[in-house]
Structures are given as structure tokens and as C-alpha cells.
Design a protein around this motif. Structure first.
Motif, PDB file in Angstrom:
ATOM      1  N   GLN A  33      26.162  35.743  -9.810  1.00  0.00           N
ATOM      2  CA  GLN A  33      24.905  35.376 -10.447  1.00  0.00           C
ATOM      3  C   GLN A  33      24.203  34.321  -9.610  1.00  0.00           C
ATOM      4  OE1 GLN A  33      26.082  34.056 -14.330  1.00  0.00           O
ATOM      5  NE2 GLN A  33      26.857  36.063 -14.957  1.00  0.00           N
ATOM      6  N   ALA A  34      22.860  34.343  -9.639  1.00  0.00           N
ATOM      7  CA  ALA A  34      22.079  33.407  -8.838  1.00  0.00           C
ATOM      8  C   ALA A  34      22.272  31.973  -9.335  1.00  0.00           C
ATOM      9  CB  ALA A  34      20.603  33.778  -8.877  1.00  0.00           C
ATOM     10  N   PRO A  35      22.381  31.003  -8.436  1.00  0.00           N
ATOM     11  CA  PRO A  35      22.505  29.604  -8.846  1.00  0.00           C
ATOM     12  C   PRO A  35      21.137  28.948  -9.003  1.00  0.00           C
ATOM     13  CG  PRO A  35      22.735  29.738  -6.491  1.00  0.00           C
ATOM     14  CD  PRO A  35      22.501  31.158  -6.974  1.00  0.00           C
ATOM     15  N   ALA A  36      21.107  27.689  -9.420  1.00  0.00           N
ATOM     16  CA  ALA A  36      19.874  26.900  -9.438  1.00  0.00           C
ATOM     17  C   ALA A  36      19.398  26.689  -8.002  1.00  0.00           C
ATOM     18  CB  ALA A  36      20.126  25.558 -10.115  1.00  0.00           C
ATOM     19  N   ASP A  37      18.072  26.862  -7.776  1.00  0.00           N
ATOM     20  CA  ASP A  37      17.571  26.687  -6.403  1.00  0.00           C
ATOM     21  C   ASP A  37      17.320  25.234  -6.061  1.00  0.00           C
ATOM     22  OD1 ASP A  37      15.225  26.010  -7.712  1.00  0.00           O
ATOM     23  OD2 ASP A  37      14.138  27.816  -7.126  1.00  0.00           O
ATOM     24  N   ASN A  38      17.366  24.332  -7.078  1.00  0.00           N
ATOM     25  CA  ASN A  38      17.201  22.882  -6.872  1.00  0.00           C
ATOM     26  C   ASN A  38      15.902  22.535  -6.159  1.00  0.00           C
ATOM     27  OD1 ASN A  38      19.554  22.280  -8.211  1.00  0.00           O
ATOM     28  ND2 ASN A  38      20.810  22.212  -6.379  1.00  0.00           N
ATOM     29  N   GLY A  39      14.825  23.216  -6.566  1.00  0.00           N
ATOM     30  CA  GLY A  39      13.501  22.856  -6.092  1.00  0.00           C
ATOM     31  C   GLY A  39      13.017  23.556  -4.859  1.00  0.00           C
ATOM     32  N   SER A  40      13.869  24.332  -4.207  1.00  0.00           N
ATOM     33  CA  SER A  40      13.469  25.061  -2.995  1.00  0.00           C
ATOM     34  C   SER A  40      13.945  26.500  -3.142  1.00  0.00           C
ATOM     35  CB  SER A  40      14.089  24.429  -1.748  1.00  0.00           C
ATOM     36  OG  SER A  40      13.748  25.152  -0.573  1.00  0.00           O
TER      37      SER A  40
ATOM     38  N   ARG B  44       0.823  -1.199   0.000  1.00  0.00           N
ATOM     39  CA  ARG B  44       0.000   0.000   0.000  1.00  0.00           C
ATOM     40  C   ARG B  44       0.867   1.262   0.000  1.00  0.00           C
ATOM     41  NH1 ARG B  44      -2.728  -3.409  -1.356  1.00  0.00           N
ATOM     42  NH2 ARG B  44      -4.821  -4.033  -0.636  1.00  0.00           N
ATOM     43  N   SER B  45       2.143   1.094  -0.348  1.00  0.00           N
ATOM     44  CA  SER B  45       3.035   2.244  -0.461  1.00  0.00           C
ATOM     45  C   SER B  45       4.198   1.885  -1.367  1.00  0.00           C
ATOM     46  CB  SER B  45       3.560   2.687   0.911  1.00  0.00           C
ATOM     47  OG  SER B  45       4.440   1.711   1.454  1.00  0.00           O
ATOM     48  N   ALA B  46       4.836   2.939  -1.911  1.00  0.00           N
ATOM     49  CA  ALA B  46       6.012   2.752  -2.752  1.00  0.00           C
ATOM     50  C   ALA B  46       6.895   3.978  -2.611  1.00  0.00           C
ATOM     51  CB  ALA B  46       5.612   2.548  -4.211  1.00  0.00           C
ATOM     52  N   ARG B  47       8.211   3.779  -2.766  1.00  0.00           N
ATOM     53  CA  ARG B  47       9.180   4.863  -2.663  1.00  0.00           C
ATOM     54  C   ARG B  47       9.794   5.076  -4.039  1.00  0.00           C
ATOM     55  NH1 ARG B  47      10.746   5.939   2.594  1.00  0.00           N
ATOM     56  NH2 ARG B  47      12.796   6.690   1.912  1.00  0.00           N
ATOM     57  N   LEU B  48       9.791   6.343  -4.470  1.00  0.00           N
ATOM     58  CA  LEU B  48      10.259   6.661  -5.808  1.00  0.00           C
ATOM     59  C   LEU B  48      11.219   7.842  -5.729  1.00  0.00           C
ATOM     60  CD1 LEU B  48       6.893   6.334  -5.782  1.00  0.00           C
ATOM     61  CD2 LEU B  48       7.280   6.237  -8.217  1.00  0.00           C
ATOM     62  N   THR B  49      12.367   7.742  -6.387  1.00  0.00           N
ATOM     63  CA  THR B  49      13.295   8.860  -6.503  1.00  0.00           C
ATOM     64  C   THR B  49      12.879   9.693  -7.712  1.00  0.00           C
ATOM     65  OG1 THR B  49      15.096   7.594  -5.528  1.00  0.00           O
ATOM     66  CG2 THR B  49      15.686   9.553  -6.794  1.00  0.00           C
ATOM     67  N   ILE B  50      12.621  10.979  -7.478  1.00  0.00           N
ATOM     68  CA  ILE B  50      12.117  11.829  -8.554  1.00  0.00           C
ATOM     69  C   ILE B  50      13.118  12.938  -8.843  1.00  0.00           C
ATOM     70  CG2 ILE B  50       9.724  11.308  -8.028  1.00  0.00           C
ATOM     71  CD1 ILE B  50       9.502  13.924  -6.556  1.00  0.00           C
ATOM     72  N   PRO B  51      13.100  13.486 -10.068  1.00  0.00           N
ATOM     73  CA  PRO B  51      14.042  14.556 -10.412  1.00  0.00           C
ATOM     74  C   PRO B  51      13.854  15.777  -9.527  1.00  0.00           C
ATOM     75  CG  PRO B  51      13.034  13.638 -12.388  1.00  0.00           C
ATOM     76  CD  PRO B  51      12.280  13.073 -11.217  1.00  0.00           C
ATOM     77  N   VAL B  52      14.984  16.375  -9.137  1.00  0.00           N
ATOM     78  CA  VAL B  52      14.941  17.571  -8.292  1.00  0.00           C
ATOM     79  C   VAL B  52      14.360  18.740  -9.073  1.00  0.00           C
ATOM     80  CG1 VAL B  52      16.373  19.278  -7.121  1.00  0.00           C
ATOM     81  CG2 VAL B  52      16.840  16.845  -6.829  1.00  0.00           C
ATOM     82  N   GLY B  53      13.448  19.463  -8.433  1.00  0.00           N
ATOM     83  CA  GLY B  53      12.912  20.683  -9.005  1.00  0.00           C
ATOM     84  C   GLY B  53      11.762  20.501  -9.967  1.00  0.00           C
ATOM     85  N   GLN B  54      11.332  19.239 -10.256  1.00  0.00           N
ATOM     86  CA  GLN B  54      10.236  19.003 -11.187  1.00  0.00           C
ATOM     87  C   GLN B  54       8.985  18.575 -10.418  1.00  0.00           C
ATOM     88  OE1 GLN B  54      11.267  16.340 -14.364  1.00  0.00           O
ATOM     89  NE2 GLN B  54      13.220  17.349 -14.785  1.00  0.00           N
ATOM     90  N   PRO B  55       7.894  19.370 -10.470  1.00  0.00           N
ATOM     91  CA  PRO B  55       6.654  18.979  -9.778  1.00  0.00           C
ATOM     92  C   PRO B  55       6.138  17.651 -10.322  1.00  0.00           C
ATOM     93  CG  PRO B  55       6.560  21.275 -10.473  1.00  0.00           C
ATOM     94  CD  PRO B  55       7.762  20.671 -11.140  1.00  0.00           C
ATOM     95  N   ALA B  56       5.567  16.823  -9.450  1.00  0.00           N
ATOM     96  CA  ALA B  56       5.088  15.502  -9.861  1.00  0.00           C
ATOM     97  C   ALA B  56       3.811  15.144  -9.122  1.00  0.00           C
ATOM     98  CB  ALA B  56       6.159  14.446  -9.615  1.00  0.00           C
ATOM     99  N   GLN B  57       2.847  14.514  -9.861  1.00  0.00           N
ATOM    100  CA  GLN B  57       1.653  13.897  -9.294  1.00  0.00           C
ATOM    101  C   GLN B  57       1.665  12.425  -9.675  1.00  0.00           C
ATOM    102  OE1 GLN B  57      -1.187  16.873 -11.122  1.00  0.00           O
ATOM    103  NE2 GLN B  57      -2.255  16.502  -9.178  1.00  0.00           N
ATOM    104  N   PHE B  58       1.078  11.590  -8.838  1.00  0.00           N
ATOM    105  CA  PHE B  58       1.146  10.154  -9.058  1.00  0.00           C
ATOM    106  C   PHE B  58      -0.252   9.556  -9.160  1.00  0.00           C
ATOM    107  CE2 PHE B  58       4.851  11.538  -6.715  1.00  0.00           C
ATOM    108  CZ  PHE B  58       5.875  11.031  -7.492  1.00  0.00           C
ATOM    109  N   ILE B  59      -0.386   8.553 -10.031  1.00  0.00           N
ATOM    110  CA  ILE B  59      -1.623   7.770 -10.178  1.00  0.00           C
ATOM    111  C   ILE B  59      -1.282   6.321  -9.858  1.00  0.00           C
ATOM    112  CG2 ILE B  59      -3.311   6.876 -11.831  1.00  0.00           C
ATOM    113  CD1 ILE B  59      -3.197   9.544 -13.255  1.00  0.00           C
TER     114      ILE B  59
END
Length: 372
Positions: A169-176, A103-118
Motif C-alpha cells: 500500500q502507498a505510504p504518506a508522501d510527507n509533502g512531496s 527582516r527575516s525569521a525561521r519557522l519550523t512548519i508541519p510537514v505536508g501542510q501548505p502555509a502562507q505568512f503575514i
């Protein structure tokens, strides 16, 4: 009288036309017009199997983050599925699969990319998919700022500080989102470190770097570096460092000039041959005596180096024989004017003491007189 048979029977030959007791005596004759229609059914009623339960879609799908790992959970009401497929909204690929009891799963997702799961329940060819989970975005510490440059200004040796500046110069915020910058200046003379915490929209910083009063034309600010890093909710990111100022080896501060170092003298009477010494008594000021650069002296006929705090100096002369007209009689003394000046040098510039003047004497020979 006719005979009577057993009770409840019809007599032989017919039953007569009387009415049996209690409303009937035997079977009633069939009604005229045809045989009797049976009233009982011909067989048992037909029954059907209940329809099979339909595979249910997972419900209550959630997604939470543990660093860059999404933990997806769900519920399933049945019937039992052979497994579950987890996909990302907008992608046709199955991200991962889970077993029938999971009833659960763990997934590594790309940093900074919003994701929804089905989550899709699977039973053979039958599939039932859930509604999308809430959106999550994996994040980590920000990257290192780019394009770091800077400079250290100049100023007169009496300024005390000179301006140091840096930009990036500003760096990548890496999702935050970036919440600020940490800037560390190190340099000046003496070497000093200053840390600044700046807001997220900062792209530059400045610092008043200390500089030594060397007595030269400009402050000595030494080697200066700057270090810049970005900060977000995940912590401080990688830093970038640059050298923004690189002066020569720090020069010692010069002592005050213009003071008289000589407080007395002795000697100065040279022989016929022109040999003789003059000893000078010295009293250099405290800042001169403590000076760590180079001290030297210059005279009318030469010079040399000397410890800055030295308290006496002997000058030796070799002027050779001298002759004057014999008619000068006994007054054949030759006086020579001498001078000495002391110099302090820090490798960039110099200062000097007040000049001291003195005289040496020598008795000359009469013209034509043989050397004694």
C-alpha cells in the motif's frame, strides 16, 4: 511777509492754504468724517505642527523552504516599529516575533501542510499587516509502505525458475509527491538479488526466482524476502521487508538414476559353515560420485550406507550349515541368487541405480552327516 520755518515743517499757527513744493509740505490733514483705520496686522500669523507619519505595513513578504524550515523575509519602510509578529494565514495565533531590526525569521512548519505568512509591524497599540506571502509546503522523504505481502510459486524440478510476487500500500508522501518505488527481491536457489525501479502508481512487483533442479517433484526456491521503499524529490523513504517464501534447507541435486554401478565381482564361494565374501568392483558415474546427499545400498538380505564415490564393496555372508539328501552324491552344491541396488537420497526424494545380480555357492552336508 510771515517768517519761514525749517524745511519739511509746518509753520506755527497753521500751514496756510498753499501747496507745498514737490506735492506736499508736511502731513496732510485727516479726511473729514473720523479717525484713520490702522493698516498693520495686530499680531504674528498662527502656525500648526505637520501630522505624525503613519506606521507602514511590511512589504515584499517572501517564504522559502530549507527542509521543513520556512524562511520568511520582508521589507519595511517605516516609521520604525518596536517589533514584528509573524502569523500563519487562517490562524489567530502569533507564530513567532522578531525584533525591530529584523527582516527575516525561521519557522519550523508541519510537514505536508501548505502555509502562507503575514508579517505585522507593531508599535505599541498600532499594528500594520502585510499581504500574505506565497504558499509553501514543507516536505521530507516518504514514509514506509504498508501491507507488504507476497508469495513464491511452485513448479516442476525442471522449470529452472518459479514466480515470486509482492504487493503493498502507498505510504504518506510527507509533502512531496511520490515519484516511484524501489523493490529488492532476495532469494531463490542459488540465492540471488534483483532490484527493480517502478513508477509511482505501482502497487505490486513480480520476479522469476531461480530454483535448483533437485530431482524432486518441485523446484527448491529457498528462502525469499522482498524489500519495498518509496521515493520522492527528497529521497528514498524508510523501507519495509517481508519474508514471502521459506522452503526447507536446500536439497542437493540428485544424480541420474538407472545406471549400472557394478563392473565386476570376485569371491562368492562359501564354506561348509556358510561363511564367505563377495567383493564387487564399482564405477559410479561422475554425478553420482560427486553427490553430496546420502548414498546407500540394498541387498536381498540387508543393506547399509556407502560413500557415493566408493569404487569397491565387500559383502560378507553367514548362511550356516546346509544339508541335502545323500543320494545326490557329489552334487551337493547350493547356489543362491543375490542382488544389490544403489540408492541416492537428497532428503526429499531418491533415485536408484540398475540392480546387479550375482550368485554365491556353498557345499552342503549329506543328510545325517555329522558336522566336520
Amino acid at each position: 511777509m510771515p517768517p519761514v520755518g525749517p524745511p519739511g515743517t509746518v509753520p506755527p499757527g497753521g500751514g496756510g492754504g498753499g501747496t507745498p513744493p514737490n506735492g506736499g509740505g508736511g502731513e496732510s490733514p485727516p479726511p473729514s468724517g473720523g479717525p484713520t483705520t490702522p493698516t498693520n496686522p495686530t499680531g504674528p500669523p498662527t502656525t500648526s505642527e505637520p501630522p505624525a507619519a503613519e506606521l507602514q505595513a511590511p512589504t515584499a513578504v517572501t517564504a522559502t523552504l530549507e527542509g521543513t524550515t520556512a524562511v520568511v523575509t520582508w521589507q519595511h519602510a517605516g516609521p520604525a516599529a518596536s517589533g514584528f509578529d509573524i502569523t500563519v494565514v487562517g490562524s489567530d495565533s502569533i507564530y513567532t516575533t522578531a525584533g525591530p531590526a529584523d527582516r527575516s525569521a525561521r519557522l519550523t512548519i508541519p510537514v505536508g501542510q501548505p502555509a502562507q505568512f503575514i508579517v505585522t509591524a507593531v508599535d505599541g497599540a498600532v499594528r500594520a499587516s502585510s499581504a500574505p506571502s506565497p504558499t509553501v509546503t514543507a516536505s521530507t522523504r516518504p514514509g514506509a509502505p504498508g501491507g507488504l505481502t507476497g508469495s513464491v510459486g511452485t513448479g516442476p524440478h525442471t522449470a529452472g525458475t518459479v514466480p515470486a510476487t509482492a504487493s503493498w500500500q502507498a505510504p504518506a508522501d510527507n509533502g512531496s509527491p511520490i515519484t516511484g518505488y524501489r523493490v529488492v527481491f532476495t532469494g531463490g536457489n542459488p540465492q540471488t538479488t534483483q532490484t527493480q525501479e517502478l513508477p509511482a502508481d505501482a502497487r505490486s512487483a513480480s520476479w522469476a526466482a531461480p530454483c535448483a533442479d533437485t530431482g524432486g517433484e518441485e523446484c527448491d526456491s529457498g528462502r525469499t524476502t522482498v524489500r519495498v521503499s518509496a521515493v520522492n524529490a527528497q529521497g528514498e523513504g524508510d523501507a519495509v521487508t517481508a519474508v514471502i517464501g521459506q522452503s526447507a534447507v536446500s536439497a542437493p541435486r540428485l544424480p541420474a538414476g538407472g545406471n549400472q554401478h557394478v563392473t565386476g565381482e570376485s569371491g562368492g564361494n562359501l564354506t561348509y559353515e556358510g561363511f564367505g565374501d563377495v567383493t564387487l568392483t564399482l564405477a559410479p558415474a561422475a554425478d553420482w560420485a560427486a553427490f553430496t546427499g546420502t548414498c546407500r545400498y540394498t541387498t536381498d538380505d540387508g543393506g547399509g550406507t556407502i560413500p557415493c564415490g566408493q569404487t569397491s564393496l565387500t559383502l560378507s555372508y553367514n548362511d550356516g550349515y546346509a544339508w541335502v539328501a545323500c543320494d545326490r552324491g557329489a552334487s551337493r552344491t547350493i547356489n543362491r541368487n543375490r542382488s544389490i541396488t544403489f540408492v541416492a537420497d537428497n532428503g526429499r526424494t531418491t533415485v536408484q541405480s540398475q540392480t546387479y545380480s550375482f550368485t554365491t555357492t556353498q557345499t552342503a552336508l549329506c543328510e545325517g552327516q555329522q558336522i566336520p
